[in-house]
Design a protein around this motif. Structure first.
Motif, mmCIF file in Angstrom:
data_model
loop_
_atom_site.group_PDB
_atom_site.id
_atom_site.type_symbol
_atom_site.label_atom_id
_atom_site.label_comp_id
_atom_site.label_asym_id
_atom_site.label_seq_id
_atom_site.Cartn_x
_atom_site.Cartn_y
_atom_site.Cartn_z
ATOM 1 N N VAL A 106 -12.149 10.652 -29.929
ATOM 2 C CA VAL A 106 -10.875 10.233 -30.525
ATOM 3 C C VAL A 106 -10.998 8.786 -30.993
ATOM 4 C CG1 VAL A 106 -8.448 9.767 -30.004
ATOM 5 C CG2 VAL A 106 -9.535 11.827 -29.118
ATOM 6 N N PRO A 107 -10.611 8.514 -32.230
ATOM 7 C CA PRO A 107 -10.684 7.134 -32.719
ATOM 8 C C PRO A 107 -9.632 6.253 -32.058
ATOM 9 C CG PRO A 107 -9.588 8.519 -34.337
ATOM 10 C CD PRO A 107 -10.064 9.435 -33.236
ATOM 11 N N ARG A 108 -9.982 4.990 -31.879
ATOM 12 C CA ARG A 108 -8.988 4.027 -31.401
ATOM 13 C C ARG A 108 -8.139 3.614 -32.590
ATOM 14 N NH1 ARG A 108 -9.795 1.930 -26.007
ATOM 15 N NH2 ARG A 108 -11.798 2.694 -25.292
ATOM 16 N N LEU A 109 -6.835 3.766 -32.429
ATOM 17 C CA LEU A 109 -5.911 3.469 -33.514
ATOM 18 C C LEU A 109 -5.115 2.207 -33.201
ATOM 19 C CD1 LEU A 109 -4.667 7.123 -34.020
ATOM 20 C CD2 LEU A 109 -6.361 5.900 -35.392
ATOM 21 N N ASP A 110 -4.730 1.500 -34.213
ATOM 22 C CA ASP A 110 -3.921 0.302 -34.098
ATOM 23 C C ASP A 110 -2.525 0.674 -33.590
ATOM 24 O OD1 ASP A 110 -3.436 -2.626 -34.941
ATOM 25 O OD2 ASP A 110 -1.826 -1.505 -35.955
ATOM 26 N N VAL A 111 -1.977 -0.126 -32.689
ATOM 27 C CA VAL A 111 -0.656 0.149 -32.122
ATOM 28 C C VAL A 111 0.404 0.261 -33.218
ATOM 29 C CG1 VAL A 111 1.171 -0.754 -30.620
ATOM 30 C CG2 VAL A 111 -1.199 -0.860 -29.872
ATOM 31 N N GLY A 112 0.323 -0.598 -34.202
ATOM 32 C CA GLY A 112 1.280 -0.526 -35.311
ATOM 33 C C GLY A 112 1.198 0.812 -36.034
ATOM 34 N N ASP A 113 -0.021 1.285 -36.255
ATOM 35 C CA ASP A 113 -0.202 2.589 -36.902
ATOM 36 C C ASP A 113 0.352 3.713 -36.029
ATOM 37 O OD1 ASP A 113 -1.408 1.405 -39.100
ATOM 38 O OD2 ASP A 113 -3.449 1.762 -38.354
ATOM 39 N N LEU A 114 0.128 3.614 -34.711
ATOM 40 C CA LEU A 114 0.645 4.637 -33.795
ATOM 41 C C LEU A 114 2.167 4.684 -33.819
ATOM 42 C CD1 LEU A 114 -1.877 4.011 -30.924
ATOM 43 C CD2 LEU A 114 -1.562 6.202 -32.092
ATOM 44 N N LYS A 115 2.798 3.519 -33.899
ATOM 45 C CA LYS A 115 4.263 3.477 -33.979
ATOM 46 C C LYS A 115 4.756 4.150 -35.260
ATOM 47 C CE LYS A 115 4.877 -0.634 -31.127
ATOM 48 N NZ LYS A 115 5.313 -2.041 -31.107
ATOM 49 N N VAL A 116 4.092 3.857 -36.371
ATOM 50 C CA VAL A 116 4.476 4.467 -37.645
ATOM 51 C C VAL A 116 4.237 5.975 -37.594
ATOM 52 C CG1 VAL A 116 3.901 4.612 -40.097
ATOM 53 C CG2 VAL A 116 4.130 2.381 -39.001
ATOM 54 N N MET A 117 3.083 6.393 -37.075
ATOM 55 C CA MET A 117 2.737 7.815 -37.012
ATOM 56 C C MET A 117 3.713 8.628 -36.169
ATOM 57 S SD MET A 117 -1.385 7.354 -36.468
ATOM 58 C CE MET A 117 -1.582 8.964 -35.767
ATOM 59 N N THR A 118 4.344 7.970 -35.198
ATOM 60 C CA THR A 118 5.232 8.675 -34.266
ATOM 61 C C THR A 118 6.702 8.336 -34.483
ATOM 62 O OG1 THR A 118 5.021 6.931 -32.599
ATOM 63 C CG2 THR A 118 3.433 8.761 -32.483
ATOM 64 N N SER A 119 7.031 7.772 -35.627
ATOM 65 C CA SER A 119 8.411 7.345 -35.906
ATOM 66 C C SER A 119 8.944 6.459 -34.779
ATOM 67 C CB SER A 119 9.326 8.551 -36.120
ATOM 68 O OG SER A 119 8.870 9.325 -37.199
ATOM 69 N N ASP A 120 8.079 5.585 -34.291
ATOM 70 C CA ASP A 120 8.347 4.597 -33.243
ATOM 71 C C ASP A 120 8.471 5.175 -31.832
ATOM 72 O OD1 ASP A 120 8.381 1.820 -32.800
ATOM 73 O OD2 ASP A 120 10.537 1.906 -32.389
ATOM 74 N N LYS A 124 8.103 3.651 -27.050
ATOM 75 C CA LYS A 124 8.887 4.029 -25.870
ATOM 76 C C LYS A 124 8.018 4.561 -24.734
ATOM 77 C CE LYS A 124 12.937 5.130 -28.666
ATOM 78 N NZ LYS A 124 12.523 5.158 -30.053
ATOM 79 N N VAL A 125 6.736 4.772 -24.991
ATOM 80 C CA VAL A 125 5.808 5.284 -23.974
ATOM 81 C C VAL A 125 5.353 4.117 -23.108
ATOM 82 C CG1 VAL A 125 3.580 6.399 -23.579
ATOM 83 C CG2 VAL A 125 5.055 7.181 -25.445
ATOM 84 N N LYS A 126 5.757 4.145 -21.846
ATOM 85 C CA LYS A 126 5.390 3.093 -20.895
ATOM 86 C C LYS A 126 4.654 3.745 -19.723
ATOM 87 C CE LYS A 126 7.760 0.106 -23.290
ATOM 88 N NZ LYS A 126 7.085 -0.455 -24.419
#
Length: 137
Positions: A106-120, A124-126
């Motif tokens: 699995v590629p490491r993705l940028d947190v900003g990209d992950l937020k966009v990919m998941t509609s933010d 909320k995942v803690k």
């Protein structure tokens, strides 16, 4: 289920309603686990409902230490039934389902990209600290 596994499942709840396939979901979960340094292995293969003989392929999921798994997509394809696994679980607790697969890189993705990919939803995942990490802190 241990308290830590319960906390992990609750922490992943913001992702459960994403309308994405298992590959996409596995990428998101794996990146969240990597952020916390939680050891895991992603898998790709298939999952089968031994009762109905329905199979979903390709299917991806996450394996944790001591045989625990994370799968938030199986019921989307095989049916929303209580005796099919969902969330954080031990496969032995769900004899109706069979997983077969191999390692998935699995590629490491940028947190900003992950937020966009998941509609933010990603923000909320803690995730909880693992037992080893909490003892070291």
């Amino acid at each position: 289920m241990s308290d830590w596994h319960d906390e992990l499942e609750l922490a992943l709840l913001p992702l459960k309603d994403l309308r994405v396939d298992s590959v996409y979901m596995t990428f998101v979960i794996s990146n969240a686990l990597n952020e916390r340094g939680i050891f895991h292995q992603c898998r790709i293969g298939y999952a089968e409902d031994l009762l109905s003989r329905m199979t979903t392929a390709p299917h991806c999921w996450v394996e944790l230490e001591q045989g625990w798994c994370i799968d938030l997509r199986l019921r989307q394809w095989l049916g929303d039934e209580d005796d099919l696994p969902h969330g954080v679980f031990q496969p032995s607790d769900y004899p109706r389902a069979r997983y077969q697969g191999t390692a998935l890189l699995v590629p490491r993705l940028d947190v900003g990209d992950l937020k966009v990919m998941t509609s933010d939803a990603y923000s909320k995942v803690k995730l909880p600290w693992s037992a080893g990490q909490a003892a070291a802190a």
